[in-house]
Design a protein around this motif. Structure first.
Motif, PDB file in Angstrom:
ATOM      1  N   VAL A  76      11.082   5.459  -2.636  1.00  0.00           N
ATOM      2  CA  VAL A  76      10.248   4.292  -2.927  1.00  0.00           C
ATOM      3  C   VAL A  76       9.630   4.471  -4.303  1.00  0.00           C
ATOM      4  O   VAL A  76       9.048   5.523  -4.600  1.00  0.00           O
ATOM      5  CB  VAL A  76       9.141   4.113  -1.866  1.00  0.00           C
ATOM      6  CG1 VAL A  76       8.270   2.893  -2.202  1.00  0.00           C
ATOM      7  CG2 VAL A  76       9.736   3.957  -0.475  1.00  0.00           C
ATOM      8  N   THR A 106      12.564  -0.015  -2.319  1.00  0.00           N
ATOM      9  CA  THR A 106      13.046   1.008  -1.394  1.00  0.00           C
ATOM     10  C   THR A 106      14.555   1.110  -1.561  1.00  0.00           C
ATOM     11  O   THR A 106      15.270   0.105  -1.461  1.00  0.00           O
ATOM     12  CB  THR A 106      12.711   0.640   0.066  1.00  0.00           C
ATOM     13  OG1 THR A 106      11.291   0.576   0.219  1.00  0.00           O
ATOM     14  CG2 THR A 106      13.269   1.678   1.027  1.00  0.00           C
ATOM     15  N   SER A 145       8.059  -0.584   5.106  1.00  0.00           N
ATOM     16  CA  SER A 145       7.468  -1.073   3.854  1.00  0.00           C
ATOM     17  C   SER A 145       5.951  -1.155   3.946  1.00  0.00           C
ATOM     18  O   SER A 145       5.242  -0.805   2.992  1.00  0.00           O
ATOM     19  CB  SER A 145       8.053  -2.443   3.508  1.00  0.00           C
ATOM     20  OG  SER A 145       9.441  -2.343   3.221  1.00  0.00           O
ATOM     21  N   GLN A 158       4.547   2.267   3.678  1.00  0.00           N
ATOM     22  CA  GLN A 158       4.571   2.741   2.289  1.00  0.00           C
ATOM     23  C   GLN A 158       3.449   2.103   1.465  1.00  0.00           C
ATOM     24  O   GLN A 158       2.871   2.751   0.576  1.00  0.00           O
ATOM     25  CB  GLN A 158       5.931   2.438   1.658  1.00  0.00           C
ATOM     26  CG  GLN A 158       7.079   3.233   2.257  1.00  0.00           C
ATOM     27  CD  GLN A 158       6.839   4.735   2.220  1.00  0.00           C
ATOM     28  OE1 GLN A 158       6.520   5.293   1.169  1.00  0.00           O
ATOM     29  NE2 GLN A 158       6.973   5.396   3.356  1.00  0.00           N
ATOM     30  N   LYS A 169       0.344   3.943   2.327  1.00  0.00           N
ATOM     31  CA  LYS A 169       0.355   5.217   1.607  1.00  0.00           C
ATOM     32  C   LYS A 169      -0.036   5.012   0.142  1.00  0.00           C
ATOM     33  O   LYS A 169      -0.816   5.799  -0.423  1.00  0.00           O
ATOM     34  CB  LYS A 169       1.739   5.851   1.701  1.00  0.00           C
ATOM     35  CG  LYS A 169       1.867   7.192   0.994  1.00  0.00           C
ATOM     36  CD  LYS A 169       3.278   7.749   1.143  1.00  0.00           C
ATOM     37  CE  LYS A 169       3.432   9.068   0.398  1.00  0.00           C
ATOM     38  NZ  LYS A 169       4.831   9.591   0.529  1.00  0.00           N
TER      39      LYS A 169
END
Length: 257
Positions: A99, A151, A190, A193, A196
């Motif tokens: 990513v 991604t 997604s 992510q 994150k």
């Protein structure tokens, strides 16, 4: 119709004509929009999103339906978020993916993926017929604070997540992915992510858009607990053990302009 900004500025608002609701059958929907004459900066939009607005391209709106308050703004407090067992399995399953973030600009590779996604996920929908210009206006134009998270499996593009970056939050604008890889749960991956990325930037919240309890399309947001929802003008925290609301505010609530 107007609304005060944090500095007390009056922002001109317009209301749309009623149309069929995209999420609840047999209902009509309306939105209020910030006037296109208003220059919406990232800081102004960060305030607007905190009181229930969203954007489509450079158009800022909020649902304003006369007899329905089913659209509820939602966000994740990333500092207290813990992935569930099923979400950890999604992360494990996708350990071979990379990513990275790129500028929010038009890309033929992105557009072709978007078209495949729409044909699979929303056949016959209004966004399936978007040409390059409409796609660019919808996903590449912002208030100057957006990134696209790509991604990839090796060199192959699997998903794109358009994300706004604010002083203390990120906002998930739109995600599309390759339908041939649906078994990888790329939608869930997604969002994880983006959570994150919010944590890594030291920010507090990831905005997920509107939750609608009786819409399968929108109810997935409750998979990311604890979830905060904007109820009666205040953000309230919900866990998996709580009864989730189906209305955001009464008709005479102060949050209604």
């Amino acid at each position: 119709m107007s609304s005060p900004s944090p500095a007390g500025r009056q922002l001109q608002l317009y209301i749309s004509t009623p149309q069929a609701c995209d999420y609840l059958t047999d209902r009509q929907s309306q939105n209020i929009f910030i006037s296109p004459d208003v220059t919406v900066t990232p800081s102004i939009y960060e305030y607007l999103i905190s009181i229930g607005f969203r954007r489509s391209g450079q158009h800022t709106y909020r649902p304003h339906c006369p007899s329905c308050r089913a659209c509820i703004s939602s966000r994740v407090d990333v500092q207290t978020f813990n992935a569930s067992k099923s979400q950890r399995r999604v992360l494990t399953k996708n350990k071979d993916l990379s990513v990275s973030s790129v500028q929010s600009i038009f890309s033929t590779e992105h557009y072709e993926l978007y078209c495949r996604y729409q044909a699979f996920k929303h056949p016959g929908g209004s966004m399936e017929s978007f040409g390059e210009n409409e796609y660019e206006e919808f996903l590449c134009q912002s208030f100057g604070n957006s990134l696209m998270f790509e991604t990839r499996l090796g060199e192959k593009l699997l998903a794109v997540s358009v994300t706004d970056i604010f002083g203390d939050a990120l906002s998930a604008v739109y995600t599309f992915f390759d339908p041939e890889y649906s078994a990888r749960s790329l939608g869930t991956f997604s969002i994880l992510q983006q959570i994150k990325a919010t944590q890594n930037r030291g920010k507090r919240h990831l905005y997920l858009g509107y939750y609608i309890k009786n819409s399968v399309k929108m109810a997935y947001k409750t998979n990311f607990m604890p979830l905060e929802m904007l109820i009666e003008g205040k953000w309230r925290r919900y866990t998996k053990d709580d009864e989730l609301p189906d209305q955001s505010a009464s008709l005479d609530s102060p949050i209604t302009f």
